[in-house]
Design a protein around this motif. Structure first.
Motif, PDB file in Angstrom:
ATOM      1  N   LYS A 191      50.815  43.087  37.888  1.00 41.33           N
ATOM      2  CA  LYS A 191      49.368  43.347  37.892  1.00 41.33           C
ATOM      3  C   LYS A 191      49.115  43.480  39.528  1.00 41.33           C
ATOM      4  CE  LYS A 191      48.903  41.629  33.768  1.00 41.33           C
ATOM      5  NZ  LYS A 191      49.723  42.749  33.014  1.00 41.33           N
ATOM      6  N   THR A 192      48.057  44.250  39.578  1.00 32.38           N
ATOM      7  CA  THR A 192      47.560  44.263  41.068  1.00 32.38           C
ATOM      8  C   THR A 192      46.739  43.209  41.402  1.00 32.38           C
ATOM      9  OG1 THR A 192      45.452  45.225  40.573  1.00 32.38           O
ATOM     10  CG2 THR A 192      47.465  46.773  40.892  1.00 32.38           C
ATOM     11  N   MET A 193      46.606  42.665  42.742  1.00 32.13           N
ATOM     12  CA  MET A 193      45.844  41.363  43.049  1.00 32.13           C
ATOM     13  C   MET A 193      44.403  41.792  42.693  1.00 32.13           C
ATOM     14  SD  MET A 193      46.543  38.772  44.772  1.00 32.13           S
ATOM     15  CE  MET A 193      47.552  38.687  45.796  1.00 32.13           C
ATOM     16  N   GLN A 194      43.706  42.692  42.771  1.00 28.78           N
ATOM     17  CA  GLN A 194      42.454  43.142  42.411  1.00 28.78           C
ATOM     18  C   GLN A 194      42.412  42.924  40.921  1.00 28.78           C
ATOM     19  OE1 GLN A 194      39.790  43.686  43.237  1.00 28.78           O
ATOM     20  NE2 GLN A 194      39.876  43.948  45.507  1.00 28.78           N
ATOM     21  N   HIS A 195      43.300  43.340  40.064  1.00 24.87           N
ATOM     22  CA  HIS A 195      43.244  43.094  38.597  1.00 24.87           C
ATOM     23  C   HIS A 195      43.007  41.600  38.390  1.00 24.87           C
ATOM     24  CE1 HIS A 195      43.997  43.583  34.256  1.00 24.87           C
ATOM     25  NE2 HIS A 195      44.799  42.621  34.351  1.00 24.87           N
ATOM     26  N   VAL A 196      43.859  40.846  38.933  1.00 18.82           N
ATOM     27  CA  VAL A 196      43.806  39.304  38.752  1.00 18.82           C
ATOM     28  C   VAL A 196      42.353  38.778  39.190  1.00 18.82           C
ATOM     29  CG1 VAL A 196      44.907  37.031  38.971  1.00 18.82           C
ATOM     30  CG2 VAL A 196      46.326  39.059  38.721  1.00 18.82           C
ATOM     31  N   HIS A 197      41.859  39.468  40.306  1.00 15.76           N
ATOM     32  CA  HIS A 197      40.387  38.797  40.670  1.00 15.76           C
ATOM     33  C   HIS A 197      39.470  39.287  39.571  1.00 15.76           C
ATOM     34  CE1 HIS A 197      41.522  37.015  44.326  1.00 15.76           C
ATOM     35  NE2 HIS A 197      42.014  38.231  44.927  1.00 15.76           N
ATOM     36  N   VAL A 198      39.493  40.267  38.956  1.00 18.45           N
ATOM     37  CA  VAL A 198      38.767  41.043  38.067  1.00 18.45           C
ATOM     38  C   VAL A 198      38.808  40.285  36.503  1.00 18.45           C
ATOM     39  CG1 VAL A 198      38.132  42.863  36.604  1.00 18.45           C
ATOM     40  CG2 VAL A 198      38.384  43.494  38.776  1.00 18.45           C
ATOM     41  N   LEU A 199      40.156  39.961  36.518  1.00 13.56           N
ATOM     42  CA  LEU A 199      40.263  39.215  35.323  1.00 13.56           C
ATOM     43  C   LEU A 199      39.912  37.887  35.182  1.00 13.56           C
ATOM     44  CD1 LEU A 199      41.942  39.086  32.546  1.00 13.56           C
ATOM     45  CD2 LEU A 199      43.951  38.084  33.897  1.00 13.56           C
ATOM     46  N   SER A 200      39.927  37.181  36.304  1.00 14.91           N
ATOM     47  CA  SER A 200      39.402  35.939  36.640  1.00 14.91           C
ATOM     48  C   SER A 200      37.942  35.662  36.518  1.00 14.91           C
ATOM     49  CB  SER A 200      39.816  35.263  38.067  1.00 14.91           C
ATOM     50  OG  SER A 200      38.538  34.422  38.447  1.00 14.91           O
ATOM     51  N   ARG A 201      37.186  36.711  37.006  1.00 13.14           N
ATOM     52  CA  ARG A 201      35.677  36.953  36.770  1.00 13.14           C
ATOM     53  C   ARG A 201      35.242  37.168  35.394  1.00 13.14           C
ATOM     54  NH1 ARG A 201      32.613  37.412  41.795  1.00 13.14           N
ATOM     55  NH2 ARG A 201      30.996  37.299  40.517  1.00 13.14           N
ATOM     56  N   ALA A 202      36.006  38.236  34.642  1.00 15.68           N
ATOM     57  CA  ALA A 202      36.076  38.562  33.268  1.00 15.68           C
ATOM     58  C   ALA A 202      35.907  37.306  32.587  1.00 15.68           C
ATOM     59  CB  ALA A 202      36.654  39.473  32.965  1.00 15.68           C
ATOM     60  N   LEU A 203      36.888  36.274  32.653  1.00 16.09           N
ATOM     61  CA  LEU A 203      36.985  35.218  31.667  1.00 16.09           C
ATOM     62  C   LEU A 203      36.224  34.129  31.958  1.00 16.09           C
ATOM     63  CD1 LEU A 203      41.059  34.705  32.114  1.00 16.09           C
ATOM     64  CD2 LEU A 203      39.718  35.164  30.068  1.00 16.09           C
ATOM     65  N   GLN A 204      35.426  33.936  33.385  1.00 18.00           N
ATOM     66  CA  GLN A 204      34.399  33.011  33.164  1.00 18.00           C
ATOM     67  C   GLN A 204      33.201  33.480  32.542  1.00 18.00           C
ATOM     68  OE1 GLN A 204      33.646  32.817  37.693  1.00 18.00           O
ATOM     69  NE2 GLN A 204      35.675  32.918  37.912  1.00 18.00           N
ATOM     70  N   THR A 205      33.060  35.112  32.075  1.00 18.94           N
ATOM     71  CA  THR A 205      31.987  35.350  31.607  1.00 18.94           C
ATOM     72  C   THR A 205      32.135  35.203  29.908  1.00 18.94           C
ATOM     73  OG1 THR A 205      32.387  37.662  31.499  1.00 18.94           O
ATOM     74  CG2 THR A 205      31.325  36.931  33.275  1.00 18.94           C
ATOM     75  N   LEU A 206      33.300  35.095  29.508  1.00 22.29           N
ATOM     76  CA  LEU A 206      33.688  35.069  28.008  1.00 22.29           C
ATOM     77  C   LEU A 206      32.722  34.315  27.177  1.00 22.29           C
ATOM     78  CD1 LEU A 206      35.692  36.042  25.949  1.00 22.29           C
ATOM     79  CD2 LEU A 206      36.901  33.828  26.295  1.00 22.29           C
ATOM     80  N   SER A 207      32.311  35.151  26.244  1.00 20.53           N
ATOM     81  CA  SER A 207      30.899  34.446  25.269  1.00 20.53           C
ATOM     82  C   SER A 207      31.267  35.044  23.965  1.00 20.53           C
ATOM     83  CB  SER A 207      29.750  34.965  25.703  1.00 20.53           C
ATOM     84  OG  SER A 207      29.389  34.860  27.220  1.00 20.53           O
TER      85      SER A 207
END
Ligand code: MN
Length: 310
Positions: A191-207
């Protein structure tokens, strides 16, 4: 398999001595793998090759190309011989269209062009027929490029497109020297570093909504800052692949009143119908739309529309 006009490929390559090879905007592994493979094929016939792309090549695919890829600029001269690979239609190559002043050969697995095998799993799968027809030897670098497209367009041999024929081609490519392990790591796992950052932000919003049958993640403009389209690839699978979830949704904020929505269905639910309610469209199991509203309101409206059909 449906046979296209391999004679078109012959006629084109006989008259060309200098060829521009191009693929679609937001290129994937099949797009770049096909460009690189076509480069090997054309050069094996003693012709010159220039790779051109509207936006340049994402870093994670650049190892497939054995020559630099020129980012398009409006000053570039028109060219008499252009080969497009992996493009359902010519407009998919973006501004590079302005370079096409003569013969255009389009090799794809999506629609009707010079040479298309609509049931093929990838464009590189189609290119196997082309190289056999042209009697171009299957060298190790060529096999790697072809394998890269097959691997990525079948989701790592997991999609329905991964037929027995695909595995037979994969076998031939690995026998010719394609490194299945190294390519799977570089193209699918890394993965790119950017992908992991975006993934982390996405998981925080999982609803979840609708008794956990709907799951969604939302990326606001701040979460998307600095992320390329390629870094967001696969995020929509996070809500979609949770056991028990029927519909997964990804919201991406483009502007204060503009939200891009991607819908994926696991069960037999037509998400294209839902996207159409907001002026979008797509396939039964994968669709998208743009909602011109605030992020909060867009989420409310789309989730309500999804819950209404469950
Ligand atoms: Mn493809």
């Amino acid at each position: 398999m449906v046979r296209g006009a391999l004679g078109d490929v012959d006629a084109f390559l006989q008259s060309a001595s200098d060829v521009v090879i191009v693929s679609h905007i937001n290129p994937d592994g099949d797009a770049i793998g096909s460009m690189a493979a076509m480069g090997h094929i054309v050069r094996a016939l003693g012709k010159r090759v220039t790779f051109v792309h509207e936006t340049g090549v994402p870093q994670r695919f650049s190892f497939l190309l054995d020559a630099p890829c020129v980012a398009y600029d409006a000053q570039m001269n028109p060219h008499a011989y252009v080969i497009c690979v992996d493009c359902a239609s010519l407009d998919r190559i973006g501004a590079v269209q302005r370079m096409c002043h003569g013969a255009v050969l389009n090799i794809d697995h999506h629609a009707t062009h010079n040479y298309v095998v609509p049931l093929a799993a990838s464009t590189t799968h189609v290119l196997m027929d082309v190289l056999r027809h042209l009697r171009v030897p299957l060298t190790q670098p060529l096999a790697s490029c072809l394998y890269a497209g097959l691997l990525t367009d079948t989701g790592g041999f997991r999609f329905r497109s991964a037929t027995a024929d695909v595995f037979a081609v994969a076998h031939e490519l690995v026998c010719a020297g394609a490194d299945a392990h190294a390519l799977a790591f570089r193209l699918l796992e890394q993965k790119t570093m950017q992908h992991v950052h975006v993934l982390s932000r996405a998981l925080q919003t999982l609803s979840f909504a609708c008794g956990d049958k709907v799951a969604w993640v939302a990326l606001d403009r701040e979460a998307l800052a600095g992320a390329a389209e390629d870094d967001i690839e696969g995020i929509v699978h996070i809500p979609t692949t949770i056991a028990g979830v029927h519909v997964g949704v990804l919201f991406k904020q483009k502007d204060d009143h503009e939200v891009k929505v991607s819908l994926r269905a696991q069960a037999n639910i037509n998400v294209a119908h839902i996207a159409q309610q907001f002026g979008g469209g797509g396939h039964i199991a994968a669709a998208g739309c743009t909602v011109y509203d605030t992020m909060e309101r867009a989420i409310q409206r789309v989730i309500a529309a999804v819950c209404a059909v469950l």
